[in-house]
Design an enzyme around this catalytic site. Sequence first.
Site, short mmCIF file in Angstrom:
data_model
loop_
_atom_site.label_atom_id
_atom_site.label_comp_id
_atom_site.label_asym_id
_atom_site.label_seq_id
_atom_site.Cartn_x
_atom_site.Cartn_y
_atom_site.Cartn_z
N LYS A 21 0.89 -1.10 0.03
CA LYS A 21 0.02 0.02 0.03
C LYS A 21 0.71 1.18 -0.05
O LYS A 21 0.74 2.10 -0.69
CB LYS A 21 -0.95 0.00 1.36
N THR A 54 3.94 1.57 -1.05
CA THR A 54 4.34 1.84 -2.21
C THR A 54 3.65 2.43 -3.30
O THR A 54 4.24 3.05 -4.31
CB THR A 54 4.91 0.46 -2.71
N ARG A 105 1.91 8.38 7.31
CA ARG A 105 2.44 7.96 8.54
C ARG A 105 3.86 7.98 9.03
O ARG A 105 4.59 7.19 8.45
CB ARG A 105 1.56 6.80 9.15
N LYS A 130 10.95 -7.89 8.98
CA LYS A 130 11.41 -7.12 7.69
C LYS A 130 10.32 -6.57 6.75
O LYS A 130 9.45 -7.03 6.79
CB LYS A 130 11.83 -8.37 6.71
N ALA A 159 -3.68 1.34 13.04
CA ALA A 159 -4.96 1.16 12.60
C ALA A 159 -5.74 -0.05 13.44
O ALA A 159 -6.84 -0.07 13.46
CB ALA A 159 -5.42 1.20 11.29
N PHE A 169 -3.62 -0.28 7.63
CA PHE A 169 -3.97 -1.68 7.21
C PHE A 169 -5.20 -1.59 6.25
O PHE A 169 -5.13 -0.81 5.33
CB PHE A 169 -4.48 -2.46 8.68
N PHE A 205 3.02 -8.06 -9.22
CA PHE A 205 4.33 -8.91 -8.77
C PHE A 205 4.70 -9.37 -9.95
O PHE A 205 3.73 -9.85 -11.14
CB PHE A 205 4.18 -9.94 -7.55
N TRP A 253 6.74 -0.80 -7.69
CA TRP A 253 8.09 -0.92 -7.10
C TRP A 253 9.20 -1.17 -8.15
O TRP A 253 10.45 -0.60 -7.51
CB TRP A 253 7.80 -2.55 -6.56
#
Lengths: 554, 554
Positions: free
Chosen positions: A70, A72, A93, A104, A272, A300, A380, A408
């Site tokens: 999100k 990204t 945020r 990670k 959230a 979230f 992806f 990305w």
Amino acid sequence: MTNLKDIEISQATPLEPIEKIAAKVGLSPTDIEPYGHTKAKITLPLPGQHELGKLVLVTSINPTPAGEGKSTVVVGLGDALNRAGHQTVLALREPSMGPVMGMKGGATGGGYAQVVPMEDINLHFTGDMHALTEAHDTLAALIDNHIHHGNALNLDPRQIVWKRVLDINDRELRQTVVGLGGRTSGTPRQDGFDITVASELMAVLCLSEDLTDLKRRVNRILIGYTYDREPVTVADLKVGGAITLLLKDAIKPNLVQTLEHNPAIIHGGPFANIAHGCNSVLATQTALQLGDFAVTEAGFGADLGGEKFMDIKTPVLGKTPDAVVVVATIRALKYNGGVKRADLEQENVAALKQGSANLKRHIKSMQQYGVPVVVAINRFTSDTDAEVAALTAEVDALAVPAATTTVWADGGAGATDLAEKVVTATQQPKDFHRLVPAGADLMTQMTAITQKIYGGAKVELSGKAQRQLKTFAKQGWDKLPVCMAKTQYSLTDDAHQLGAPTEFTIHVREFAPRLGAGFVVALTGNVLTMPGLPSHPAALDMDIDAEGKITGLF
Amino acid sequence: MTNLKDIEISQATPLEPIEKIAAKVGLSPTDIEPYGHTKAKITLPLPGQHELGKLVLVTSINPTPAGEGKSTVVVGLGDALNRAGHQTVLALREPSMGPVMGMKGGATGGGYAQVVPMEDINLHFTGDMHALTEAHDTLAALIDNHIHHGNALNLDPRQIVWKRVLDINDRELRQTVVGLGGRTSGTPRQDGFDITVASELMAVLCLSEDLTDLKRRVNRILIGYTYDREPVTVADLKVGGAITLLLKDAIKPNLVQTLEHNPAIIHGGPFANIAHGCNSVLATQTALQLGDFAVTEAGFGADLGGEKFMDIKTPVLGKTPDAVVVVATIRALKYNGGVKRADLEQENVAALKQGSANLKRHIKSMQQYGVPVVVAINRFTSDTDAEVAALTAEVDALAVPAATTTVWADGGAGATDLAEKVVTATQQPKDFHRLVPAGADLMTQMTAITQKIYGGAKVELSGKAQRQLKTFAKQGWDKLPVCMAKTQYSLTDDAHQLGAPTEFTIHVREFAPRLGAGFVVALTGNVLTMPGLPSHPAALDMDIDAEGKITGLF
């Protein structure tokens, strides 16, 4: 696609001086306070008059271990809008350091869609989180000190509701006994630590309009009860001025840049699942004042951050979204459709279709507020064309515009289509309406959220929660907005129920009045307000060399 | 004399941009990292080659409620040296926020001899203290997390020596039980919180020469013992990189200015009663490189900060003082001579003479190191000419130069005479020698400090301390430098024994190995590593208004 890590991409990109980023939105060097050469705080109020830009809220399906990206998408969408000639400012945020040291995956986007300097933003940044920790725990110390020195307010040590906080994932501190050691070392009592982002002060900071409003809210905070069960607030303790003073810099929004050198405001970061999940009202307002478009996110999924953005933040912000983007990934929807994590690379159109019920639920939730929705399919490399076609068809059937993004790998260039669809959406007429009328009681609000947002049937209260509601009615707290504390992984209050369950019940075990923030938190299921670290915390792989080069920070 | 409060004087003085202060010592805007417009961090190593200036250490008699004004004299002396044409840079400690919220009286000087912006320096400053808190408590969380997830290192939860910290005076947290709540919430054990300035990480930061040395020291830190009583360090836990990473900015010295716009480096601040009490080695080194004179201070009296400066800091610094200034006030010496606090305004030459034994003891202590000593009599309006004459005569009899200062009222102009005497002192030959040879065992060191610095007779160990010494000999820790933890109010380990007692015994109840810092702390008497707040904490009187104007911060 590149094989570089996020931090390597970040380190390889020369940043522009923050004064130059500020100049892009008309701010002079005296309108900002630099923190190093690439971070700054913005001095408020802004000079001059500003018309408000269009507001774009980015939310998502329920998060999964498969990843949704999100943040990204938010960064990539902002860069794409700027590329298209729309002056756009992000409002995001601040990351909590607890998860940073644990899992990670940063909170600053990824790949070529990042806000930078990511290593500073993910660590101490400009100190806001630490100022909140210090302010919160100073208040805690002042409460216990008051009890220790005669307890003029008649505070009941068994009924202190102001716990302590650290910006650390530390399960060991969830439940503690403090004040041991005899007469000179305080009063023994049960206590515990939450993570800083769960502090009411974080919510207060994020909802405050200015220093005066901040102090008013701080003074309203409930710290406990007397032996006669009367509520006691910060104002009673007479330390509202000191606590506000400790937040004098934390209240100022922070300015950084994206990898494409566009302005991003990063300020405030309540989770959230346990709080309201949105960056500060001041950050969003500033982004709206400085940009033709302000792109912001909520934590979230749409069931948590999205709902709270609409129901808790917009009344204070005085502005509702002109468009809502719901982010999904094929992988995450397959996971929602029952595919195991290890098998996510394999094509599985059937599971994708089944899991897309989760996406549809969130689209419908957001549409109920009367705002245009756009779906972003964050692609992806393992996604097959058949899967993308199947998902697009599912979304098309709802007459909702959808765009695939490759932010990305491609930065802003990977969200050209999404940006166009978002601009179009913001030009549509909107007819914002609330889920429940202002002033509805807590039960009415929770039932509406359960049915209209989660897709469930009803709300059940524990015995304690029922007793609390009776007390709240006497105190006049029963018609405050509700802030649901619920697992982020499911629409239900059980993290293991994926997809889009129906007919379920939300179980409220306890309420927590947050009078400073101006809402009541309803704690459902087993939501933890202090996370733990995993068996192999990310900290084990972090390092810094003699020249200050950092490795292992995602 | 003015009736203005410190903060009013500070607020009434326009500050120069920090770039201009940096330029005075040859630093360009790219050699510093601004934090706002009047604070900066200095990027190390400094560009170019620098000869080291003269080092002036300012210390004092034992502190009393009457006030000594050591920091004020340091600032005034620096301004006076600059007025006299000697390029002078201050090196000072960062205030801890715990005492700031508790007691009235800042750590940034006073009156017209202040470092500014005092409200920022006294509060969050550039975040160093918070970074230390975060790093310390992250390490604590990682230790408990290791135990929780299988405890491969076989750590004994009853023998964890790494407590937790907050930069808050909070007696309630001195002794705690953590890890309650069942299997998913850690391992129940006894724990407790110290104040951040008592953290070994603070000492480590202050003694580190660079990032590499910092990481080496962090890795050496002892965190506890196995069930087989074998020591376990940070290196064993494999998180030295992560903890060092969290201190990557905190290790950089901070640059601010005096009210007279002279450069002051403020960095690191361990308390001298429970730690080694000196600002960072990097700050002092930087001041020595940038100034013809570097004026620095050590915490509390010469028995604590002074001794530790000589015995712990100078071996790392690689430079010994060219002169030592011992600060005293007539009021404080009268208090040491038995005068009650309420009667300090009345002339009392007899009591002054009696109390001056305390000053003489500290002069002698410092002279034993072979460095020239100068006495600064920090004059208050209530001091009579007869008292000043009497005290001057006492000091003259020791053949020690003395100067009265009026820096609170007059800034640098109030220390002209002191500056001249200090310059003369630094031109004298010095013959620095250590109290004990390097590699002396702990008992030899403690006995030498007790006899030569405190003026006492001997050292007695508790049963526990005796047992520890035996273990330390096996571990090879018995010849590390000692760091005495002792009350600051008396030369003895009993806070109520004023003046200059003799023939007393120092009672060591426990040792704490600080392998990262490279010393062993000897805890004497009842030294608290977590202070409490008073019955009327300063926080009650602090406020900030809508425009950000602060009141009540001293």
